[in-house]
Motif scaffolding. Structure first.
Motif, mmCIF file in Angstrom:
data_model
loop_
_atom_site.group_PDB
_atom_site.id
_atom_site.type_symbol
_atom_site.label_atom_id
_atom_site.label_comp_id
_atom_site.label_asym_id
_atom_site.label_seq_id
_atom_site.Cartn_x
_atom_site.Cartn_y
_atom_site.Cartn_z
ATOM 1 N N SER A 73 1.022 -1.347 0.253
ATOM 2 C CA SER A 73 0.040 -0.397 0.074
ATOM 3 C C SER A 73 1.217 1.208 0.401
ATOM 4 O O SER A 73 1.607 0.638 0.593
ATOM 5 N N GLY A 74 0.322 2.561 -0.747
ATOM 6 C CA GLY A 74 0.906 3.526 -1.224
ATOM 7 C C GLY A 74 3.190 3.239 -2.020
ATOM 8 O O GLY A 74 2.944 4.883 -1.546
ATOM 9 N N THR A 121 -3.224 3.225 -4.237
ATOM 10 C CA THR A 121 -3.357 3.275 -2.391
ATOM 11 C C THR A 121 -4.333 3.402 -1.958
ATOM 12 O O THR A 121 -4.924 3.147 -0.544
ATOM 13 N N ILE A 135 -8.440 1.160 -2.169
ATOM 14 C CA ILE A 135 -9.552 0.230 -1.963
ATOM 15 C C ILE A 135 -9.768 -0.086 -3.020
ATOM 16 O O ILE A 135 -10.276 0.721 -4.388
ATOM 17 N N ALA A 144 -2.618 -3.097 -4.649
ATOM 18 C CA ALA A 144 -1.990 -2.984 -3.912
ATOM 19 C C ALA A 144 -1.526 -4.563 -3.127
ATOM 20 O O ALA A 144 -2.969 -4.908 -2.704
ATOM 21 N N ALA A 199 -2.204 -5.307 -0.304
ATOM 22 C CA ALA A 199 -3.224 -5.622 1.156
ATOM 23 C C ALA A 199 -4.630 -5.579 1.046
ATOM 24 O O ALA A 199 -5.367 -6.180 1.103
ATOM 25 N N THR A 200 -4.767 -5.058 -0.552
ATOM 26 C CA THR A 200 -5.937 -5.156 -0.837
ATOM 27 C C THR A 200 -6.546 -6.822 -2.208
ATOM 28 O O THR A 200 -7.072 -7.548 -1.922
#
Length: 394
Positions: free
Chosen positions: A115-116, A140, A142, A146, A148-149
């Motif tokens: 993320s980012g 970054t 939702i 990334a 994270a998602t």
């Protein structure tokens, strides 16, 4: 409404694309003792045999490649500082995803950012000594690429000859989607987006492990979904065909957790998709996670169904530990001398050789041979190593 918001978010974030030429420092590895690196396999120089890229974990400073030669041997080719080209290649910043995103027969790399951080598609040159880079971020919000998602699953879902991406939600209730590759290897927009529950199936990564494979031989990959919780006679697995837009369209085949006597649990086995018979249809090799399991080879038929077990053997077989604890199995594209396919076994432990396993046209294991390659890739003192020890994982 909620699905539409997800779709817009995913689409906006995939519309970024910058293309530029940039050399990656090319130099001999000067050795092959690599510690604290992740194994990434692929056909990076269009030899048909798989090569190996080593992505650094914490403590390692460099990225390196062993490239396959015409005879299937592996030789040191290039190495570069983990942040030498403006991208941090370390596993703490990116996941390396492999696919032929340009359709030229040579595998490319997608660095999926945390993320980012920016994500990027890296396209190797003719000798895999430099890359054309297509930056895909930063992502970054939702629904982005990334880590994270979404978990990215690679496959040619439209028959274009270029690999695409299936975006599997990493959270329950998240949205999934398909991004189709462009002619230059970039991902500009989503072709499909849907919420978990489509076709009555569970799609999110916490519940389901997903791989892609061209099991019917028609040039279009299907998705194999394996439940993380099913056991015994409970329904565990589904083969799903996608439509022209990448939207999951129909269930081709379903089976229970005891189907054909194989261990279908993602916790117990790793699914390796490869054309093991040389017939143009991809098959499935279930690699046990531990030395106590069994290897199973399941063949596909013309309808794209996994119908029968061609071969099965214990993880410890003819002096080789086939478990995921000891070897990372990477499919080759080349057809072996007996007409079947082959896989490269990349060692995870100090002192073990690189191996190649050959299969017959009936999918049965024929033999396993040592691959001519530099010693390693483990141990202290090699280029890019941060400290003594071993720790390569896929």
């Amino acid at each position: 409404m909620r699905g539409a918001i997800w779709a817009r978010g995913l689409t906006y974030l995939l519309c970024f694309l910058m293309v530029f030429e940039g050399p990656v420092a090319a130099a001999g590895l000067g050795g092959s003792n690599w510690v604290h690196h992740r194994v990434v396999g692929g056909d990076f120089n269009a030899m048909g045999w798989s090569s190996v890229l080593y992505q650094p974990f914490a403590g390692a400073r460099s990225v390196g490649e062993l490239l396959a030669q015409a005879d299937g041997s592996l030789k040191p080719a290039v190495d570069w500082a983990k942040d030498g080209d403006g991208l941090d290649w370390s596993a703490s910043h990116h996941r390396v995803v492999v696919g032929d995103f340009t359709g030229d027969g040579q595998d490319d790399l997608l660095l999926q950012g945390m993320s980012g951080l920016a994500s990027a598609v890296l396209i190797p040159g003719p000798a895999a000594e430099h890359y054309r880079e297509s930056v895909q971020g930063p992502f970054t919000a939702i629904g982005a690429l990334a880590l994270a998602t979404h978990h990215l699953v690679v496959g040619d879902f439209t028959g274009s000859g270029r690999d695409d991406l299936f975006l599997q939600a990493k959270v329950l209730g998240g949205s999934d989607g398909v991004a189709l590759s462009g002619p230059r290897g970039g991902f500009r927009a989503l072709a499909s987006v849907f919420d978990g529950g489509l076709l009555g199936l569970r799609w999110a990564e916490p519940e389901t492990a997903i791989v892609a494979g061209n099991f019917s031989g028609d040039g279009r990959a299907d998705l194999l979904l394996r439940s993380r919780a099913a056991s015994g006679t409970e329904a565990c697995c589904d083969l799903v065909a996608l439509g022209a837009s990448g939207q999951p369209e129909r269930i081709v085949q379903s089976w229970a957790a005891d189907f054909r006597g194989a261990d279908w649990s993602p916790a117990d086995s790793r699914a390796v998709v490869a054309d093991l018979t040389g017939d143009g249809r991809e098959d499935l090799l279930l690699q046990p996670r531990t030395p106590g399991g069994e290897v199973s080879v399941l063949l596909s038929d013309a309808s794209g169904r996994l119908t029968r077990v061609a071969d099965r053997w214990p993880a410890i077989h003819d002096g080789v530990d086939w478990s995921d604890e000891t070897y990372k199995i990477v499919p080759d594209r080349a057809t072996g001398p007996e007409g079947g396919g082959s896989v490269l076994l990349v060692p995870r432990e100090v002192g073990l050789p690189y191996l190649r396993a050959f299969f017959g046209a009936d999918g049965a294991l024929l033999r396993t041979e040592a691959v001519n390659a530099p010693e390693g890739p483990y141990g202290p003192g090699g280029p890019g190593s941060g400290e003594a020890g071993s720790g390569l994982r896929s």
